[in-house]
Design an enzyme around this catalytic site. Structure first.
Site, PDB file in Angstrom:
ATOM      1  N   HIS A  38       3.011  -1.944 -10.870  1.00 29.02           N
ATOM      2  CA  HIS A  38       2.761  -0.635 -10.251  1.00 29.02           C
ATOM      3  C   HIS A  38       1.871  -0.794  -9.018  1.00 29.02           C
ATOM      4  O   HIS A  38       0.648  -0.777  -9.120  1.00 29.02           O
ATOM      5  CB  HIS A  38       2.111   0.307 -11.277  1.00 29.02           C
ATOM      6  CG  HIS A  38       2.080   1.740 -10.836  1.00 29.02           C
ATOM      7  ND1 HIS A  38       2.301   2.792 -11.696  1.00 29.02           N
ATOM      8  CD2 HIS A  38       1.851   2.306  -9.619  1.00 29.02           C
ATOM      9  CE1 HIS A  38       2.205   3.936 -11.033  1.00 29.02           C
ATOM     10  NE2 HIS A  38       1.920   3.659  -9.761  1.00 29.02           N
ATOM     11  N   HIS A  78       1.644   0.192  -4.546  1.00 32.64           N
ATOM     12  CA  HIS A  78       2.192   0.932  -3.401  1.00 32.64           C
ATOM     13  C   HIS A  78       1.959   0.083  -2.158  1.00 32.64           C
ATOM     14  O   HIS A  78       0.806  -0.158  -1.795  1.00 32.64           O
ATOM     15  CB  HIS A  78       1.476   2.277  -3.238  1.00 32.64           C
ATOM     16  CG  HIS A  78       1.661   3.201  -4.408  1.00 32.64           C
ATOM     17  ND1 HIS A  78       2.589   4.205  -4.427  1.00 32.64           N
ATOM     18  CD2 HIS A  78       1.046   3.242  -5.626  1.00 32.64           C
ATOM     19  CE1 HIS A  78       2.526   4.847  -5.589  1.00 32.64           C
ATOM     20  NE2 HIS A  78       1.594   4.273  -6.334  1.00 32.64           N
ATOM     21  N   ASN A 103       7.711   5.787  -3.444  1.00 31.30           N
ATOM     22  CA  ASN A 103       7.289   6.961  -2.656  1.00 31.30           C
ATOM     23  C   ASN A 103       6.818   6.579  -1.260  1.00 31.30           C
ATOM     24  O   ASN A 103       5.719   6.892  -0.837  1.00 31.30           O
ATOM     25  CB  ASN A 103       6.211   7.769  -3.404  1.00 31.30           C
ATOM     26  CG  ASN A 103       4.946   6.988  -3.671  1.00 31.30           C
ATOM     27  OD1 ASN A 103       4.958   5.759  -3.684  1.00 31.30           O
ATOM     28  ND2 ASN A 103       3.850   7.687  -3.881  1.00 31.30           N
ATOM     29  N   HIS A 132       5.821   9.391 -13.678  1.00 30.29           N
ATOM     30  CA  HIS A 132       4.415   9.754 -13.434  1.00 30.29           C
ATOM     31  C   HIS A 132       4.214  11.063 -14.201  1.00 30.29           C
ATOM     32  O   HIS A 132       4.640  12.118 -13.749  1.00 30.29           O
ATOM     33  CB  HIS A 132       4.214   9.942 -11.923  1.00 30.29           C
ATOM     34  CG  HIS A 132       2.878  10.505 -11.523  1.00 30.29           C
ATOM     35  ND1 HIS A 132       1.966   9.794 -10.781  1.00 30.29           N
ATOM     36  CD2 HIS A 132       2.310  11.721 -11.738  1.00 30.29           C
ATOM     37  CE1 HIS A 132       0.899  10.541 -10.564  1.00 30.29           C
ATOM     38  NE2 HIS A 132       1.076  11.712 -11.127  1.00 30.29           N
ATOM     39  N   HIS A 140       0.319   4.773 -15.835  1.00 32.62           N
ATOM     40  CA  HIS A 140      -1.111   5.140 -15.802  1.00 32.62           C
ATOM     41  C   HIS A 140      -1.580   6.227 -16.782  1.00 32.62           C
ATOM     42  O   HIS A 140      -1.918   7.343 -16.386  1.00 32.62           O
ATOM     43  CB  HIS A 140      -1.553   5.516 -14.397  1.00 32.62           C
ATOM     44  CG  HIS A 140      -0.610   6.410 -13.616  1.00 32.62           C
ATOM     45  ND1 HIS A 140      -0.114   7.571 -14.121  1.00 32.62           N
ATOM     46  CD2 HIS A 140      -0.099   6.282 -12.373  1.00 32.62           C
ATOM     47  CE1 HIS A 140       0.655   8.126 -13.207  1.00 32.62           C
ATOM     48  NE2 HIS A 140       0.690   7.359 -12.142  1.00 32.62           N
ATOM     49  N   ASP A 161      -1.896   0.179 -10.122  1.00 32.53           N
ATOM     50  CA  ASP A 161      -1.595   1.359  -9.294  1.00 32.53           C
ATOM     51  C   ASP A 161      -2.298   1.223  -7.939  1.00 32.53           C
ATOM     52  O   ASP A 161      -2.899   2.176  -7.427  1.00 32.53           O
ATOM     53  CB  ASP A 161      -1.973   2.672  -9.991  1.00 32.53           C
ATOM     54  CG  ASP A 161      -1.319   3.886  -9.321  1.00 32.53           C
ATOM     55  OD1 ASP A 161      -0.549   3.700  -8.356  1.00 32.53           O
ATOM     56  OD2 ASP A 161      -1.593   5.019  -9.747  1.00 32.53           O
ATOM     57  N   HIS A 185      -5.043   3.590   1.212  1.00 33.54           N
ATOM     58  CA  HIS A 185      -5.061   4.595   2.275  1.00 33.54           C
ATOM     59  C   HIS A 185      -5.959   4.063   3.376  1.00 33.54           C
ATOM     60  O   HIS A 185      -6.752   3.144   3.143  1.00 33.54           O
ATOM     61  CB  HIS A 185      -5.604   5.926   1.753  1.00 33.54           C
ATOM     62  CG  HIS A 185      -4.722   6.566   0.731  1.00 33.54           C
ATOM     63  ND1 HIS A 185      -3.509   7.119   1.043  1.00 33.54           N
ATOM     64  CD2 HIS A 185      -4.849   6.688  -0.615  1.00 33.54           C
ATOM     65  CE1 HIS A 185      -2.937   7.579  -0.053  1.00 33.54           C
ATOM     66  NE2 HIS A 185      -3.726   7.326  -1.079  1.00 33.54           N
ATOM     67  N   GLY A 241      -5.800   7.963  -4.555  1.00 35.97           N
ATOM     68  CA  GLY A 241      -5.393   6.568  -4.706  1.00 35.97           C
ATOM     69  C   GLY A 241      -6.558   5.601  -4.625  1.00 35.97           C
ATOM     70  O   GLY A 241      -7.560   5.868  -3.964  1.00 35.97           O
TER      71      GLY A 241
HETATM   72 ZN   LIG Z   1       1.443   7.848 -10.321  1.00 38.75          ZN
HETATM   73 ZN   LIG Z   2       1.243   4.974  -8.324  1.00 42.85          ZN
END
Ligand SMILES: [Zn+2]
Ligand SMILES: [Zn+2]
Length: 447
Positions: A61, A63, A95, A180, A241, A314, A318, A333
């Site tokens: 997981h 990003h 995403n 999620h 999560h 996760d 940013h 985040g």
């Molecule tokens: Zn999430």
């Molecule tokens: Zn996530």
């Protein structure tokens, strides 16, 4: 290709927790032999005395923000952060901007991987088109194009029938659904309401579901709904999560009655409470939010008892500017690739909440099996498979300093924390990609 010999590495053995010292010979990008006192005069030697070797860590997981938000992170910086943290395999969330919701978009992303990523990079794909929560994506084609799971991460899937359809289709084509389960909108609205700011649409995020008039529900409600849907569809489901005691309870009950559910927890939900997050500031703001101490302890216990199968970061970078905004305006985040291992070793293994094998299993073999990466040898460690491994110094003391991270994100709530235990060498397919915390881009993985 030169041979590499890792001398006197501690290996975790099955059964009662113990370490045994072995040599590991690596040749042609594969583990050739694991044995005592291997003699290989032609090999370059890595002295691993006092260190342990584990399968390359797997984070299911993350990003990486590519395509579309490369100012936050990209495949290069994200994969360097992974390598520095001891991770050899990641699965990215879909995403991005635009989201990974068509086979074409997924193929485009995966096409550039060998040029940009120094670790094994896989991606999930969206459950709904545009992640708008209305129409399903072409799940079968996305699976064919290489998606490792489907998720609308950041948003729950709004309608129960839509979720049931997604699970039914996903099961039919053999892809995992990883929702999620938390309605962030209610959380956002709650904050805004408290500050009397509701109605200022400029600070309200886009909420596609509000047009359906569906009530926002909390994490436990969505977890219950999605697990019941998985049960009806006889589908596998992996809950992202987990953050609430109630959620742990629901998952434990479902497992007991035979539902094929697995779950993950993040280091921040295992180590931070809501109160701590407020003290730390926007760098500790995430979805789901940090909870009460009781919830945090229940998630830890769920992890120890096996209700929660996986530790995943996760990792959600940013830009520093975005996270410098006031709490209610800062994005959600937390980054985690460069701290997860150290945090787990220091705060879960040292105090005896998890055994070392449990902790490593939850970051290697278990996630690899759930996301079906084990077929190519990911998550395991034996002769004949690609040499993905992480050398760990369990005693190395270090202080978290996000300014030294390879990630572009600085949104780390653990800055200044003293940790013990660190990845000191990361190897992907026989190539050393990070050593002593330094990433070597010359030895770029390309395969
Ligand atoms: Zn999430
Ligand atoms: Zn996530």
């Amino acid at each position: 290709m030169t041979k590499l010999l890792i001398k006197k590495a501690g290996l975790l053995k099955a059964g009662p927790e113990r370490l045994e010292v072995f040599d590991i010979l690596i040749s042609e990008a594969k583990i050739e032999e694991i044995g005592r006192e291997i003699v290989a005069p032609e090999a370059s030697v890595i002295d691993a005395q006092g260190k342990i070797v584990v399968p390359g860590l797997v984070d299911v997981h993350v990003h990486f923000r590519e395509p579309g938000q490369e100012y936050k992170e990209d495949l290069r910086s994200g994969s360097k952060a992974a390598a520095a943290g001891g991770f050899t395999t990641v699965i990215a969330e879909p995403n991005t901007v635009p989201p990974i919701d068509t086979p074409g978009r997924l193929e485009n992303l995966l096409k550039s991987v060998s040029q940009k990523s120094i670790v094994h990079f896989y991606s999930k794909a969206a459950i709904t088109r545009g992640m708008m929560g209305t129409k399903l994506t072409d799940i079968a084609k996305l699976k064919e194009a290489g998606a490792k799971a489907i998720s609308d991460d950041g948003n729950p899937v709004p309608g129960s029938r839509l979720m049931l359809n997604a699970l039914t289709k996903a099961e039919r084509c053999g892809i995992l659904v990883s929702p999620h389960c938390e309605e962030s909108a209610s959380y956002r609205e709650g904050i805004l309401k408290k500050r009397g700011r509701l109605g200022q649409s400029s600070v309200l995020p886009r909420m596609p579901y509000s047009t359906h008039g569906a009530p926002y529900t909390s994490e436990e409600g969505l977890i219950r709904r999605d697990i019941e849907s998985a049960e009806r569809a006889d589908a596998r489901i992996h809950i992202s999560h987990v953050s609430l005691a109630k959620s742990v309870e629901i998952i434990a009950e479902a497992k007991k009655r035979g539902v094929r559910v697995t779950a993950e927890a993040t280091p921040h939900h295992l180590l931070l409470t809501e109160r701590m997050a407020k003290e730390i500031g926007p760098n500790a703001k995430a979805n789901p939010p940090m909870r009460s101490e009781e919830d945090m302890l229940a998630v830890r216990q769920g992890l120890a008892e096996g209700t929660i199968d996986v530790i995943a970061s996760d990792h959600a970078p940013h830009s520093p500017d975005e996270k410098k905004r006031p709490w209610d305006q800062a994005p959600f985040g937390i980054i985690g690739l460069e701290t997860t291992l150290g945090l787990v070793l220091t705060f879960l293994v040292r105090p005896g909440i998890l055994t070392l094998s449990q902790a490593i299993g939850k970051m290697t073999a278990v996630p690899a099996k759930i996301f079906e990466l084990d077929g190519v040898g990911i998550g395991s460690f034996k002769p004949g498979i690609p040499a993905d491994l992480t050398l760990i110094d369990l005693n190395k003391k270090w202080k978290v300093d996000s300014h030294r991270f390879y990630s572009k994100g600085r949104n780390c709530p653990f800055d200044g924390w003293e940790l013990q235990g660190k990845a000191i060498l990361t190897m992907v397919a026989g190539q050393i990609v990070a050593k002593d915390g330094i990433v070597d881009m010359e030895n770029r993985y390309s395969g």
